[in-house]
Design a protein around this motif. Sequence first.
Motif, PDB file in Angstrom:
ATOM      1  N   ALA A   1     -14.501  -9.100 -55.482  1.00 25.30           N
ATOM      2  CA  ALA A   1     -13.799  -7.812 -55.232  1.00 25.30           C
ATOM      3  C   ALA A   1     -13.470  -7.272 -56.769  1.00 25.30           C
ATOM      4  N   GLU A   2     -14.208  -7.719 -57.956  1.00 19.89           N
ATOM      5  CA  GLU A   2     -13.653  -6.959 -59.404  1.00 19.89           C
ATOM      6  C   GLU A   2     -13.775  -6.037 -59.694  1.00 19.89           C
ATOM      7  N   ASN A   3     -15.283  -6.563 -59.620  1.00 23.43           N
ATOM      8  CA  ASN A   3     -15.681  -5.609 -60.126  1.00 23.43           C
ATOM      9  C   ASN A   3     -16.798  -4.370 -59.068  1.00 23.43           C
ATOM     10  N   LEU A   4     -16.837  -4.829 -58.123  1.00 24.13           N
ATOM     11  CA  LEU A   4     -16.796  -3.644 -56.758  1.00 24.13           C
ATOM     12  C   LEU A   4     -15.476  -2.852 -57.328  1.00 24.13           C
ATOM     13  N   ALA A   5     -14.731  -2.579 -56.970  1.00 23.26           N
ATOM     14  CA  ALA A   5     -13.293  -2.258 -57.413  1.00 23.26           C
ATOM     15  C   ALA A   5     -13.457  -1.530 -58.174  1.00 23.26           C
ATOM     16  N   ALA A   6     -13.426  -1.865 -59.236  1.00 21.24           N
ATOM     17  CA  ALA A   6     -13.713  -0.864 -60.876  1.00 21.24           C
ATOM     18  C   ALA A   6     -15.293   0.119 -60.596  1.00 21.24           C
ATOM     19  N   LEU A   7     -15.803  -0.109 -59.883  1.00 26.22           N
ATOM     20  CA  LEU A   7     -17.089   0.469 -59.521  1.00 26.22           C
ATOM     21  C   LEU A   7     -17.018   1.477 -58.379  1.00 26.22           C
TER      22      LEU A   7
ATOM     23  N   THR B   1      -9.610   0.513 -44.351  1.00 24.07           N
ATOM     24  CA  THR B   1     -10.077  -0.884 -43.756  1.00 24.07           C
ATOM     25  C   THR B   1     -10.533  -0.187 -41.840  1.00 24.07           C
ATOM     26  N   VAL B   2     -11.438  -0.337 -41.853  1.00 20.11           N
ATOM     27  CA  VAL B   2     -11.834  -0.353 -40.190  1.00 20.11           C
ATOM     28  C   VAL B   2     -11.953  -1.296 -39.630  1.00 20.11           C
ATOM     29  N   ARG B   3     -11.394  -1.299 -38.758  1.00 18.89           N
ATOM     30  CA  ARG B   3     -11.538  -2.546 -37.629  1.00 18.89           C
ATOM     31  C   ARG B   3     -12.922  -2.644 -36.009  1.00 18.89           C
ATOM     32  N   SER B   4     -14.418  -3.174 -36.236  1.00 15.81           N
ATOM     33  CA  SER B   4     -15.085  -2.550 -36.059  1.00 15.81           C
ATOM     34  C   SER B   4     -15.340  -2.698 -34.538  1.00 15.81           C
ATOM     35  N   THR B   5     -14.580  -3.376 -34.154  1.00 14.91           N
ATOM     36  CA  THR B   5     -14.704  -3.399 -32.622  1.00 14.91           C
ATOM     37  C   THR B   5     -13.699  -2.613 -31.945  1.00 14.91           C
TER      38      THR B   5
ATOM     39  N   ALA C   1     -15.379  -2.044 -43.881  1.00 13.99           N
ATOM     40  CA  ALA C   1     -15.153  -2.497 -42.486  1.00 13.99           C
ATOM     41  C   ALA C   1     -14.171  -4.079 -43.306  1.00 13.99           C
ATOM     42  N   ALA C   2     -13.051  -3.914 -41.902  1.00  9.90           N
ATOM     43  CA  ALA C   2     -11.837  -4.584 -42.146  1.00  9.90           C
ATOM     44  C   ALA C   2     -12.899  -6.566 -41.719  1.00  9.90           C
ATOM     45  N   THR C   3     -13.681  -6.458 -42.366  1.00  5.16           N
ATOM     46  CA  THR C   3     -13.660  -8.014 -42.892  1.00  5.16           C
ATOM     47  C   THR C   3     -13.540  -8.834 -43.989  1.00  5.16           C
ATOM     48  N   GLY C   4     -13.945 -10.280 -43.856  1.00  6.59           N
ATOM     49  CA  GLY C   4     -13.275 -10.653 -45.189  1.00  6.59           C
ATOM     50  C   GLY C   4     -13.791 -10.084 -46.963  1.00  6.59           C
ATOM     51  N   ASN C   5     -14.736  -8.825 -47.286  1.00  5.06           N
ATOM     52  CA  ASN C   5     -15.272  -8.913 -48.235  1.00  5.06           C
ATOM     53  C   ASN C   5     -14.479  -7.314 -48.502  1.00  5.06           C
ATOM     54  N   GLY C   6     -14.253  -6.512 -46.953  1.00  8.71           N
ATOM     55  CA  GLY C   6     -13.232  -5.063 -46.632  1.00  8.71           C
ATOM     56  C   GLY C   6     -11.528  -5.771 -47.311  1.00  8.71           C
ATOM     57  N   LYS C   7     -11.042  -6.288 -46.504  1.00  8.93           N
ATOM     58  CA  LYS C   7     -10.117  -6.872 -47.273  1.00  8.93           C
ATOM     59  C   LYS C   7      -9.620  -7.708 -48.481  1.00  8.93           C
TER      60      LYS C   7
END
Length: 311
Positions: free
Chosen positions: A70-76, A146-150, A90-96
């Motif tokens: 997440a740290e590297n992606l946030a900078a990107l 973040t988007v709840r996919s359901t 998406a409100a997955t573990g990655n997105g959150k």
Amino acid sequence: MSLLVIADHDNAALKAVTLNTVAAAQKIGGEIHVLVAGSGCAAVADAAAKIAGVSKVKLADAAHYADQTAENLAALVQANAAGYSHILAAATGNGKNLLPRVAALLDVAQISEITAVESPDTFVRPTYAGNAMATVKSADAVKVITVRSTGFDPVAAEGGSAAVEAVAAAANLGIAKVTGREITKSARPELGAAKIIVSGGRGMGSGENYHKLLEPLADKLNAALGASRAAVDAGFVPNDYQVGQTGKIVAPQLYFAIGISGAIQHLAGMKDSKVIVAINKDEDAPIFQVADYGLVADLFAAVPELIAELG
């Protein structure tokens, strides 16, 4: 108005929740771009380019994005945020994990787990474990969401012809690294994307009973297996089976709740299912309040009978 959707993927394939996130972006309106960040992920970018409604794919392919920390992606994302009115994931573990960092870097508030769009600056999201819905209006120049996919039907995975544009990688911050992963492999559908889910709760009594009774039913229906938090906490199944507020949020076509009382925490994760079938010997169990079909019966007798009827 341009919107940036962060693709959810594993460097080999695009995950289905990205299609739901693009659907949310379409509700907001504007030109939709998708950011694919990873290592050796050109195939993911090509798949993203085919998504209906996407006009551009930005590809950041670098070794230090292989684990998508997440740290590297946030900078990107921060480096590529200029010109976008909305940034969605998406409100997955990655997105959150990612978007709160992006919001902090951009000095704006994050809007979490939206389930509906009322206007480009007004969104609906659940609160109090889904027992109430909040309508949130944001005055921030950039909306980080973040988007709840359901909450959104996925757009078509085919039909688009977006251009793929390579973007420069941001610096490798080197402040976090993945030291290992444990991946659960199963021939059954993935819980978050399954059309049918068979879930068991504390009423199963033991892990042995859970597997003995529910696995044959899931096999008959080509269903994913799920569980309540109580069943996970009791050690019946691993925590990646958990459906609920602190587990996975699901909305399959058909959801079986077997031996599940229906605590608020669990209902928050599955009450948007199209059809809910509950089997519980307690006629006052809260699960019956949300069930479309309820059977007050001993699950140890009812489930084998159901399996037999399915042939």
